[in-house]
Write a protein that holds these residues in place. Sequence first.
Motif, PDB file in Angstrom:
ATOM      1  N   LEU A   1       0.814  -1.224   0.000  1.00  0.00           N
ATOM      2  CA  LEU A   1       0.000   0.000   0.000  1.00  0.00           C
ATOM      3  C   LEU A   1       0.843   1.268   0.000  1.00  0.00           C
ATOM      4  CD1 LEU A   1      -2.745  -1.022   2.614  1.00  0.00           C
ATOM      5  CD2 LEU A   1      -2.920  -1.026   0.118  1.00  0.00           C
ATOM      6  N   GLY A   2       2.168   1.119   0.028  1.00  0.00           N
ATOM      7  CA  GLY A   2       3.031   2.293   0.042  1.00  0.00           C
ATOM      8  C   GLY A   2       3.134   2.920   1.407  1.00  0.00           C
ATOM      9  N   LEU A   3       2.864   2.163   2.477  1.00  0.00           N
ATOM     10  CA  LEU A   3       2.941   2.669   3.842  1.00  0.00           C
ATOM     11  C   LEU A   3       4.234   2.199   4.498  1.00  0.00           C
ATOM     12  CD1 LEU A   3      -0.756   1.873   4.908  1.00  0.00           C
ATOM     13  CD2 LEU A   3       0.138   3.901   3.726  1.00  0.00           C
ATOM     14  N   ARG A   4       4.489   2.732   5.696  1.00  0.00           N
ATOM     15  CA  ARG A   4       5.683   2.335   6.438  1.00  0.00           C
ATOM     16  C   ARG A   4       5.246   1.666   7.741  1.00  0.00           C
ATOM     17  NH1 ARG A   4       6.632   7.364   4.651  1.00  0.00           N
ATOM     18  NH2 ARG A   4       6.152   8.312   6.683  1.00  0.00           N
ATOM     19  N   PHE A   5       5.865   0.550   8.051  1.00  0.00           N
ATOM     20  CA  PHE A   5       5.564  -0.187   9.276  1.00  0.00           C
ATOM     21  C   PHE A   5       6.846  -0.348  10.077  1.00  0.00           C
ATOM     22  CE2 PHE A   5       5.433  -4.465  11.352  1.00  0.00           C
ATOM     23  CZ  PHE A   5       4.625  -4.094  12.412  1.00  0.00           C
ATOM     24  N   SER A   6       6.780  -0.107  11.395  1.00  0.00           N
ATOM     25  CA  SER A   6       7.968  -0.218  12.238  1.00  0.00           C
ATOM     26  C   SER A   6       7.564  -0.612  13.649  1.00  0.00           C
ATOM     27  CB  SER A   6       8.729   1.112  12.265  1.00  0.00           C
ATOM     28  OG  SER A   6       7.872   2.157  12.730  1.00  0.00           O
ATOM     29  N   LEU A   7       8.533  -1.188  14.394  1.00  0.00           N
ATOM     30  CA  LEU A   7       8.366  -1.582  15.794  1.00  0.00           C
ATOM     31  C   LEU A   7       9.347  -0.791  16.643  1.00  0.00           C
ATOM     32  CD1 LEU A   7       8.084  -5.480  15.461  1.00  0.00           C
ATOM     33  CD2 LEU A   7       6.228  -3.842  15.814  1.00  0.00           C
ATOM     34  N   HIS A   8       8.903  -0.344  17.819  1.00  0.00           N
ATOM     35  CA  HIS A   8       9.743   0.467  18.690  1.00  0.00           C
ATOM     36  C   HIS A   8       9.610  -0.025  20.128  1.00  0.00           C
ATOM     37  CE1 HIS A   8      10.128   3.383  15.372  1.00  0.00           C
ATOM     38  NE2 HIS A   8       8.819   3.138  15.171  1.00  0.00           N
ATOM     39  N   ARG A   9      10.702  -0.089  20.852  1.00  0.00           N
ATOM     40  CA  ARG A   9      10.686  -0.459  22.262  1.00  0.00           C
ATOM     41  C   ARG A   9      10.240   0.755  23.097  1.00  0.00           C
ATOM     42  NH1 ARG A   9      16.327  -2.975  23.769  1.00  0.00           N
ATOM     43  NH2 ARG A   9      15.138  -3.422  25.676  1.00  0.00           N
ATOM     44  N   ASN A  10       9.332   0.511  24.070  1.00  0.00           N
ATOM     45  CA  ASN A  10       8.889   1.582  24.969  1.00  0.00           C
ATOM     46  C   ASN A  10       9.868   1.719  26.128  1.00  0.00           C
ATOM     47  OD1 ASN A  10       6.595   1.860  23.377  1.00  0.00           O
ATOM     48  ND2 ASN A  10       5.445   0.354  24.599  1.00  0.00           N
ATOM     49  N   GLU A  11      10.058   2.967  26.560  1.00  0.00           N
ATOM     50  CA  GLU A  11      10.988   3.195  27.668  1.00  0.00           C
ATOM     51  C   GLU A  11      10.516   2.511  28.952  1.00  0.00           C
ATOM     52  OE1 GLU A  11      11.594   7.324  28.178  1.00  0.00           O
ATOM     53  OE2 GLU A  11      12.542   7.640  26.200  1.00  0.00           O
ATOM     54  N   GLU A  12       9.186   2.496  29.204  1.00  0.00           N
ATOM     55  CA  GLU A  12       8.665   1.872  30.419  1.00  0.00           C
ATOM     56  C   GLU A  12       8.451   0.372  30.243  1.00  0.00           C
ATOM     57  OE1 GLU A  12       5.282   3.424  27.898  1.00  0.00           O
ATOM     58  OE2 GLU A  12       7.254   4.134  28.592  1.00  0.00           O
ATOM     59  N   GLY A  13       8.788  -0.160  29.078  1.00  0.00           N
ATOM     60  CA  GLY A  13       8.611  -1.575  28.797  1.00  0.00           C
ATOM     61  C   GLY A  13       7.529  -1.797  27.767  1.00  0.00           C
ATOM     62  N   GLY A  14       7.578  -2.921  27.103  1.00  0.00           N
ATOM     63  CA  GLY A  14       6.590  -3.220  26.082  1.00  0.00           C
ATOM     64  C   GLY A  14       7.035  -2.762  24.705  1.00  0.00           C
ATOM     65  N   LEU A  15       6.086  -2.775  23.793  1.00  0.00           N
ATOM     66  CA  LEU A  15       6.401  -2.530  22.393  1.00  0.00           C
ATOM     67  C   LEU A  15       5.323  -1.657  21.772  1.00  0.00           C
ATOM     68  CD1 LEU A  15       8.764  -3.687  20.653  1.00  0.00           C
ATOM     69  CD2 LEU A  15       7.118  -5.313  19.720  1.00  0.00           C
ATOM     70  N   THR A  16       5.710  -0.822  20.813  1.00  0.00           N
ATOM     71  CA  THR A  16       4.761  -0.002  20.055  1.00  0.00           C
ATOM     72  C   THR A  16       4.927  -0.324  18.581  1.00  0.00           C
ATOM     73  OG1 THR A  16       4.736   1.813  21.654  1.00  0.00           O
ATOM     74  CG2 THR A  16       4.071   2.331  19.394  1.00  0.00           C
ATOM     75  N   ALA A  17       3.801  -0.752  17.963  1.00  0.00           N
ATOM     76  CA  ALA A  17       3.788  -0.998  16.521  1.00  0.00           C
ATOM     77  C   ALA A  17       3.174   0.209  15.832  1.00  0.00           C
ATOM     78  CB  ALA A  17       2.990  -2.256  16.204  1.00  0.00           C
ATOM     79  N   ARG A  18       3.840   0.703  14.778  1.00  0.00           N
ATOM     80  CA  ARG A  18       3.407   1.957  14.165  1.00  0.00           C
ATOM     81  C   ARG A  18       3.252   1.771  12.654  1.00  0.00           C
ATOM     82  NH1 ARG A  18       7.348   5.661  15.843  1.00  0.00           N
ATOM     83  NH2 ARG A  18       6.105   5.963  17.737  1.00  0.00           N
ATOM     84  N   ILE A  19       2.063   2.195  12.157  1.00  0.00           N
ATOM     85  CA  ILE A  19       1.810   2.260  10.713  1.00  0.00           C
ATOM     86  C   ILE A  19       1.715   3.737  10.363  1.00  0.00           C
ATOM     87  CG2 ILE A  19       0.291   1.591   8.827  1.00  0.00           C
ATOM     88  CD1 ILE A  19      -0.800  -0.629  10.624  1.00  0.00           C
ATOM     89  N   SER A  20       2.598   4.203   9.478  1.00  0.00           N
ATOM     90  CA  SER A  20       2.638   5.627   9.163  1.00  0.00           C
ATOM     91  C   SER A  20       2.551   5.846   7.667  1.00  0.00           C
ATOM     92  CB  SER A  20       3.924   6.266   9.717  1.00  0.00           C
ATOM     93  OG  SER A  20       5.069   5.609   9.206  1.00  0.00           O
ATOM     94  N   GLY A  21       2.298   7.129   7.321  1.00  0.00           N
ATOM     95  CA  GLY A  21       2.206   7.487   5.909  1.00  0.00           C
ATOM     96  C   GLY A  21       0.869   7.153   5.291  1.00  0.00           C
ATOM     97  N   ILE A  22      -0.196   7.013   6.121  1.00  0.00           N
ATOM     98  CA  ILE A  22      -1.516   6.679   5.575  1.00  0.00           C
ATOM     99  C   ILE A  22      -2.128   7.962   5.005  1.00  0.00           C
ATOM    100  CG2 ILE A  22      -3.762   5.653   6.086  1.00  0.00           C
ATOM    101  CD1 ILE A  22      -2.488   4.419   8.588  1.00  0.00           C
ATOM    102  N   PRO A  23      -2.433   8.009   3.705  1.00  0.00           N
ATOM    103  CA  PRO A  23      -2.961   9.247   3.111  1.00  0.00           C
ATOM    104  C   PRO A  23      -4.292   9.660   3.746  1.00  0.00           C
ATOM    105  CG  PRO A  23      -2.288   7.674   1.422  1.00  0.00           C
ATOM    106  CD  PRO A  23      -2.288   6.930   2.716  1.00  0.00           C
ATOM    107  N   LEU A  24      -4.430  10.934   4.043  1.00  0.00           N
ATOM    108  CA  LEU A  24      -5.680  11.480   4.562  1.00  0.00           C
ATOM    109  C   LEU A  24      -6.630  11.778   3.414  1.00  0.00           C
ATOM    110  CD1 LEU A  24      -4.223  13.934   7.222  1.00  0.00           C
ATOM    111  CD2 LEU A  24      -5.415  11.782   7.692  1.00  0.00           C
ATOM    112  N   ALA A  25      -7.918  11.662   3.689  1.00  0.00           N
ATOM    113  CA  ALA A  25      -8.919  11.974   2.667  1.00  0.00           C
ATOM    114  C   ALA A  25      -8.884  13.462   2.361  1.00  0.00           C
ATOM    115  CB  ALA A  25     -10.311  11.557   3.144  1.00  0.00           C
TER     116      ALA A  25
END
Length: 694
Positions: free
Chosen positions: A663-687
């Motif tokens: 879809l031409g988007l970007r997907f990434s995983l990031h470690r949280n400072e307090e623990g756990g994980l954040t999954a991020r989908i970015s670059g989603i075109p706005l209407a």
Amino acid sequence: MLFQALSDGDDDKDDDDDEEWAAQILDRRAPAWIGVAPGDEIENLFGAMVRLDDADGTCPVEHGKPLLADPTPDPGSWACGWLTNTGAETGIWRIDFGDTFGTGYLFETRRNARTVPVLGGSARSATADSRPEASPAAFRRVASLPIPIAPGETVEIRARIDTPTDIEDADPAWRPELAFDAAVRARADGFGVILGASALLIAFLAAFGRLLGAAPAQRYAVYFTAATLAAASAEGYLAPLFAGVPPIGPLLVDKLLEAGQVAAHLTFVAAFLAGALPGHQAPRWLHRLAVASFVALTAAVGLSYAQGGIEAAMRYHDLGFELDPLLEDPATSLPRLIAASVSVLWYASVLWAAGLLLRHRKEGAVLFALGALILVGALAGSSFLDLLFDDLDDDNLTLRYALLADALLFAAAMVRQSFGLRDQRDAALQGELAAIREKVRLDETLRDARRDLSFARGLAESRRERLALTGHDLRQPLTSLGLAADAADRSDPVLAETLRTGIAYLKSVLDQAVEDTRPESAGAGDGAPAPDGPRPEPDPEDLPLQLVFTNAQRMFGTEAAEKALAFDVTPTDLVVQVHPVALIRMVSNLVSNAIKYTPSGRIALAAIAAEEGAIIEVSDTGPGLSETEIAQVMQTYRRGADVDGIEGEGLGLSSVQENARSLGLRFSLHRNEEGGLTARISGIPLAPAGGSAP
């Protein structure tokens, strides 16, 4: 020409006598009487003679005007000198020119009122003949009849100067008979050695050129043959072939051979350059120069014969290295000037070719350059450097060995070049063979790849058909589940709504999977495998993100509650343009993974607007992943380290990454400072309608 220099074996000159006569000439006086003993030698008899007013004049006893003083005598003038045997025994001498310069002079002796011609006219030497009408058998050496002088006897020597232009180069020697005989024998022996060595070298070059196809060796064999025959002709070795033939015949053959060797040497240089520098223009110009040189030298001989008859043509025989006319009076003789100019062009061409080979660092270039230096140095030195380098005077052994060394160096250069070119051809063949082997290897690799591709396509087709059948079989259970949800609506509306949401999600995923398995969707008709390359995605639609979040809350809210996890969904009014099913699958996979791998705590789902588009984040308070594990779980069928007892195949995150890429988007995983994980989908075109839900 060239070997005439090699065949001379005269004794060295007495430099002290030369200096003495030179000093007397500069003083414009000369003794008319000289005492000689048996064995004594006068290197230049002209330096001991004085001029006469006429043929019947009396020779002065004391001093007279030196013959070699300026101005040059007129043609037909006379000179004389007195010689007395001061020894106790009878001495026998000869007037020895040692070269064809003697054909322009007549010598006679006078004693007791009796005149005897000893050179020229009706006089004939046992080893040479200077008469134009005589046989050309010994034109190379001109000497008088033996002249005996008794003890105490005085003899007057008279000379008629028919060719005064050669008088400074003639150098007639007053040579004892024994010394003359030794010189003749040495000359014959030396020339015999030269002929033998030349024959061997010619045979080697001809065989070498024929066996290896070496054009330079073949050309040099022609040059060496012409040089050897020219020298043999000048020495009289070819005289029996011209018995009864007028002198013009042998003369013409001699001159054609001499002109031919210059042209042949230029063609050899051209062939050597052609082999070393393919495509260069120099060989073509050298061939043209060779033809022009042959024509010019032959024409010069014709002019010389036309101007002075056979005598002038015979004196003019050193065509290749007489450079004196360029340094003296160029207008004296046009034929000699032509020959000297051709010589300069010849020498310059050989040296230029040597420099060209050295500049390009070709095989045999150093040997060729050494041969060129010796050739030009020896021939040019023998022409006009004899005053500076006495070793080059009178064609002695130094010049003989120099020219032999030159021939051997050129032969070595040709051998080096031929074997160097053969090595280059062998290397080229080896390179071509290696290229063929590499092509065969690549063909085999391509064949294996095609076989693997055919197998993979067959396997993919088999799985596509299986997936299509599976999708078809699942439609009926989903229909039954939909009816069950309708029935549950009467007793438990919340459960019914949850079931409907899950069933709708499963149906959309199943419909997409079935659509993907169609052959026409994959771009393959008649059962052919799908072509390589990505399949075009459906057109994006305006999708409120709140619908995606609500769907996720309904699908996974109960599962989160069963694990006592807080599921925080932040409301949003963002509207994006995206393929709905793909985005729902991505968010569902991320929320499912977060709930699955979080033992306690909370799950958060939120969206924010950014310059590059909308961003969806799914956060958890689970154990998280290391940087190495993050890169690892992005791959298909790969999971984190602490997953024992947790169901999963390692497909969720890799599926999200693949969908984001399509879809031409970007997907990434990031470690949280307090623990756990954040999954991020970015670059989603706005209407375009402001990005808000209607």
